[in-house]
Design an enzyme around this catalytic site. Structure first.
Site: not given
Ligand code: HXC
Ligand code: NAP
Length: 284
Positions: A19, A21-22, A108, A150, A191, A202
């Protein structure tokens, strides 16, 4: 000015994962404006602290606690502390997620787990912890899960996310039936593209990819966070009390653009249509 009475969510205690961010933050600010008491969590304490302090200007104070939703012990601590702070929880918003684009064959096993553990397992763990307590105390509540379009269709290049969100959607629909007798309601939002730092960095890291995404949207624009927040506020309010187990899509028609077999004909010019009409009328 919004569509709601100022007290729509008065005194409802809402816990939003992710809650700070974003979209999670945008929803939280809206809920605060409408009288809710808010708790937020995420992994990064500093991000939570700053967000909570900035968000408190929207209404009540904001309670925050760092929590990694992949760890059930941390979730137990989180839910316990929110209950102690506010005396209970009325709404759980499962919003925390992880995602990135990649050809699937490049992933991986750790990369697969990185997404599945946050999105599917994390959502399941929080749902379980909060749900068990509601059932034991015989209190009703609402769970809102943020999925994606999706989740229903699947999508290449974000396959762990697609598989995990599909699981969350199945969880939503399953518990809508199983837990309804306890007064627990399940809803989901799917969404389309809403620009946030977390998602864009990302999933759409170049202007070129962003334009490609926008071009697919029938309404020819990305979503406005206010539009999503208003939908969320309605869904967790008592006015949506008969909605249970459904997922509401908010994507400008994006997923249907891909689904309709002939939708790409929007690229045909008027002159081309004149020529095509001559051909298609020949069958008469
Ligand atoms: C390929 C990747 C990668 C990438 C990480 N990895 N990023 N592989 N491409 N871009 C691999 C790493 O090499 C590693 O594998 C493994 O994933 C774990 O990586 P870590 O960095 O150690 O992971 P972690 O710290 O747990 O981070 C989780 C994460 C990170 C998902 C990778 O991006 C994150 O913290 N995300 C949180 C916020 C987020 O993603 N927000 C977007 C939500 S939008 P190896 O084997 O090398 O060790 C959404 C819907 C959008 O969900 C829809 C849009 C329309
Ligand atoms: P975001 O800002 O990256 O939000 C993700 C949040 O999840 C961050 O605050 C992150 O905080 C938290 N998070 C990630 N891993 C976590 C963990 N292990 N434990 C606790 N918290 C964790 O991205 P967003 O775009 O606002 O996405 C919000 C939601 O909307 C997600 O469910 C996403 O799939 C969905 N969504 C977004 C879009 C879009 O276009 N933006 C479209 C479809 C669906 P920390 O990194 O500090 O943990």
């Amino acid at each position: 000015m919004g569509p709601f009475a100022k007290d729509l969510l008065k005194d409802k205690v809402v816990l939003i994962t992710g809650g700070a961010t974003g979209l999670g933050r945008a929803m939280g600010e809206k809920f605060l404006e409408l009288g809710a008491k808010l708790a937020i969590c995420g992994r990064r304490e500093d991000v939570l602290k700053t967000a909570a302090s900035e968000m408190s200007s929207f209404g009540h104070e904001v309670y925050y606690k760092s929590c990694d939703v992949r760890d059930p012990a941390q979730i137990y601590e989180l839910v316990d502390s929110v209950e102690k702070h506010y005396g209970g929880i009325d709404v759980l918003v499962n919003n925390a997620a992880g995602n990135f684009i990649s050809p699937t064959e490049r992933l991986s096993p750790r990369a697969v787990d990185a997404v599945l553990n946050i999105v599917l397992h994390g959502t399941f763990y929080t749902t379980l912890e909060v749900g068990k307590r509601w059932i034991e105390k015989k209190t009703s509540g609402t769970m809102l899960n943020i999925v994606t379009t999706y989740a229903s269709t699947g999508s290449g290049y974000v396959v762990p996310s697609a598989a995990a969100k599909a699981g969350v959607l199945a969880l939503t629909r399953s518990l809508a039936v199983e837990w309804a007798p306890y007064g627990i309601r399940q809803v989901a939002i799917a969404p389309g593209p809403f620009p946030t730092e977390g998602a864009w960095s990302r999933l759409s890291p170049t202007p070129d990819l962003e334009q490609k995404m926008i071009k697919r949207i029938p309404l020819a624009r990305v979503g406005d966070q206010e539009e999503l927040s208003n939908l969320a506020a309605y869904l967790i309010s008592d006015y949506a009390g008969y909605i249970n187990g459904d997922v509401i899509t908010i994507d400008g028609g994006e997923w249907l653009q891909g689904a309709g077999q002939f939708n790409d004909l929007s690229e045909v010019t008027d002159d081309q249509w004149d020529e095509l009409a001559k051909m298609t009328r020949r069958g008469k």
